[in-house]
Design a protein around this motif. Structure first.
Motif, mmCIF file in Angstrom:
data_model
loop_
_atom_site.group_PDB
_atom_site.id
_atom_site.type_symbol
_atom_site.label_atom_id
_atom_site.label_comp_id
_atom_site.label_asym_id
_atom_site.label_seq_id
_atom_site.Cartn_x
_atom_site.Cartn_y
_atom_site.Cartn_z
ATOM 1 N N ASP A 38 0.810 -1.211 0.000
ATOM 2 C CA ASP A 38 0.000 0.000 0.000
ATOM 3 C C ASP A 38 0.847 1.267 0.000
ATOM 4 O OD1 ASP A 38 -2.319 -1.475 0.026
ATOM 5 O OD2 ASP A 38 -2.407 -1.549 2.206
ATOM 6 N N TRP A 39 2.157 1.125 0.326
ATOM 7 C CA TRP A 39 3.062 2.266 0.344
ATOM 8 C C TRP A 39 2.545 3.393 1.229
ATOM 9 C CZ3 TRP A 39 7.897 1.967 -1.294
ATOM 10 C CH2 TRP A 39 8.239 0.989 -2.234
ATOM 11 N N GLU A 40 2.203 3.058 2.448
ATOM 12 C CA GLU A 40 1.774 4.070 3.409
ATOM 13 C C GLU A 40 2.902 4.377 4.373
ATOM 14 O OE1 GLU A 40 -1.678 2.582 5.348
ATOM 15 O OE2 GLU A 40 -3.038 3.167 3.746
ATOM 16 N N CYS A 41 3.074 5.641 4.678
ATOM 17 C CA CYS A 41 4.038 6.028 5.702
ATOM 18 C C CYS A 41 3.551 5.490 7.045
ATOM 19 C CB CYS A 41 4.170 7.552 5.744
ATOM 20 S SG CYS A 41 5.159 8.159 7.137
ATOM 21 N N PRO A 42 4.399 4.820 7.824
ATOM 22 C CA PRO A 42 3.947 4.227 9.085
ATOM 23 C C PRO A 42 3.621 5.258 10.162
ATOM 24 C CG PRO A 42 6.318 4.004 8.877
ATOM 25 C CD PRO A 42 5.824 4.531 7.561
ATOM 26 N N LEU A 43 4.005 6.522 9.941
ATOM 27 C CA LEU A 43 3.739 7.560 10.936
ATOM 28 C C LEU A 43 2.460 8.327 10.643
ATOM 29 C CD1 LEU A 43 7.328 8.950 11.598
ATOM 30 C CD2 LEU A 43 6.144 7.022 12.673
ATOM 31 N N CYS A 44 2.371 8.906 9.450
ATOM 32 C CA CYS A 44 1.189 9.704 9.118
ATOM 33 C C CYS A 44 0.111 8.891 8.414
ATOM 34 C CB CYS A 44 1.571 10.901 8.263
ATOM 35 S SG CYS A 44 2.202 10.466 6.612
ATOM 36 N N MET A 45 0.443 7.672 7.984
ATOM 37 C CA MET A 45 -0.475 6.755 7.309
ATOM 38 C C MET A 45 -0.973 7.281 5.967
ATOM 39 S SD MET A 45 -0.249 4.336 9.351
ATOM 40 C CE MET A 45 -1.361 3.208 8.513
ATOM 41 N N GLU A 46 -0.263 8.284 5.420
ATOM 42 C CA GLU A 46 -0.599 8.779 4.083
ATOM 43 C C GLU A 46 0.179 7.977 3.038
ATOM 44 O OE1 GLU A 46 -2.759 11.047 3.184
ATOM 45 O OE2 GLU A 46 -3.365 11.619 5.214
ATOM 46 N N GLU A 47 -0.414 7.857 1.856
ATOM 47 C CA GLU A 47 0.266 7.132 0.792
ATOM 48 C C GLU A 47 1.495 7.912 0.338
ATOM 49 O OE1 GLU A 47 -0.558 5.198 -3.642
ATOM 50 O OE2 GLU A 47 -2.159 6.249 -2.561
ATOM 51 N N MET A 48 2.606 7.226 0.179
ATOM 52 C CA MET A 48 3.836 7.875 -0.265
ATOM 53 C C MET A 48 3.779 8.164 -1.753
ATOM 54 S SD MET A 48 6.883 5.844 1.685
ATOM 55 C CE MET A 48 7.033 5.821 3.474
ATOM 56 N N ASP A 49 4.303 9.342 -2.138
ATOM 57 C CA ASP A 49 4.376 9.616 -3.563
ATOM 58 C C ASP A 49 5.588 8.895 -4.153
ATOM 59 O OD1 ASP A 49 6.673 11.134 -3.028
ATOM 60 O OD2 ASP A 49 5.556 13.020 -2.945
#
Length: 224
Positions: free
Chosen positions: A8-19
């Motif tokens: 899913d490529w989510e940042c583990p801190l902000c849980m937003e998808e990484m570009d």
């Protein structure tokens, strides 16, 4: 979180998808991957240590792993597929609204108007519906003309700028007499725009149908 382990490529801190740029960014030698936004916040506001191994970011050089053209294409295709799936789900969730009608509090429907007066210019004048407020739109419904051939009447939809103006019009017009005829006025109803039901932007800038959920208390179906 390594690039090979994430789907899913989510940042583990902000849980937003990484570009795309973030996906090749590794700020710590331990391999714990976060997005650049979170890396900057930690570096500036939270002591600048890796959340996983607690080493200082300032003592390391971030690694940038290039992403191949094939990976970039795959990422873009996956993103498009997710967006398409989201639109389809939302469209399916709205499908039941096709038969729903919603009371529109700034729309007045009047029946019993003499057909001889049924011109937009007359109806907009201060002598008739213009006296109650600013009118956005008038639609004359000749298909629902009264059956009395000697004194034919029509129905009219009047859309006001505000619901207060519409309420004032209804309170004044409903039950009043005009040329020996009793006028009836009530709030009109509207339906959902077909574009909204398909979850795509409406192509008509002057569309008068609904493009957002109506109040549940004001909604009903034909069966109701």
């Amino acid at each position: 979180m390594s690039s090979s382990e994430s789907e899913d490529w989510e940042c583990p801190l902000c849980m937003e998808e990484m570009d795309i740029d973030d996906r090749g960014f590794f700020p710590c030698e331990c391999g714990y991957q976060i997005c650049r936004f979170c890396h900057n916040r930690i570096s500036q506001d939270y002591g600048g240590r890796c959340p996983a191994c607690r080493r200082l970011y300032s003592e390391q050089t971030p690694k940038l792993k290039p992403i191949s053209a094939a990976q970039v294409a795959k990422i873009k295709n996956e993103k498009k597929a997710k967006e398409r799936e989201k639109r389809e789900i939302e469209g399916n969730n709205r499908r039941h609204l096709a038969n729903v009608r919603v009371v529109q509090k700034n729309l007045v429907y009047v029946i019993g108007l003499p057909i001889s007066l049924a011109t937009e210019e007359n109806l907009r004048s201060s002598e008739y519906f213009g006296q109650f407020g600013r009118i956005n739109k008038i639609v004359i419904n000749r298909r629902q003309a009264g059956s009395n051939s000697h004194h034919p009447t029509v129905g009219v939809y009047v859309t006001y700028a505000t619901k207060e103006e519409a309420t004032k019009a209804i309170n004044t017009v409903d039950g009043s007499m005009l040329d020996g005829r009793v006028l009836r006025a009530t709030f009109g109803t509207t339906k959902y725009c077909s574009y909204y039901l398909r979850n795509i932007p409406c192509q008509n800038p002057g569309c008068m149908y609904l493009h957002e959920p109506g109040e549940e208390a004001d909604s009903f179906t034909k069966e109701d």
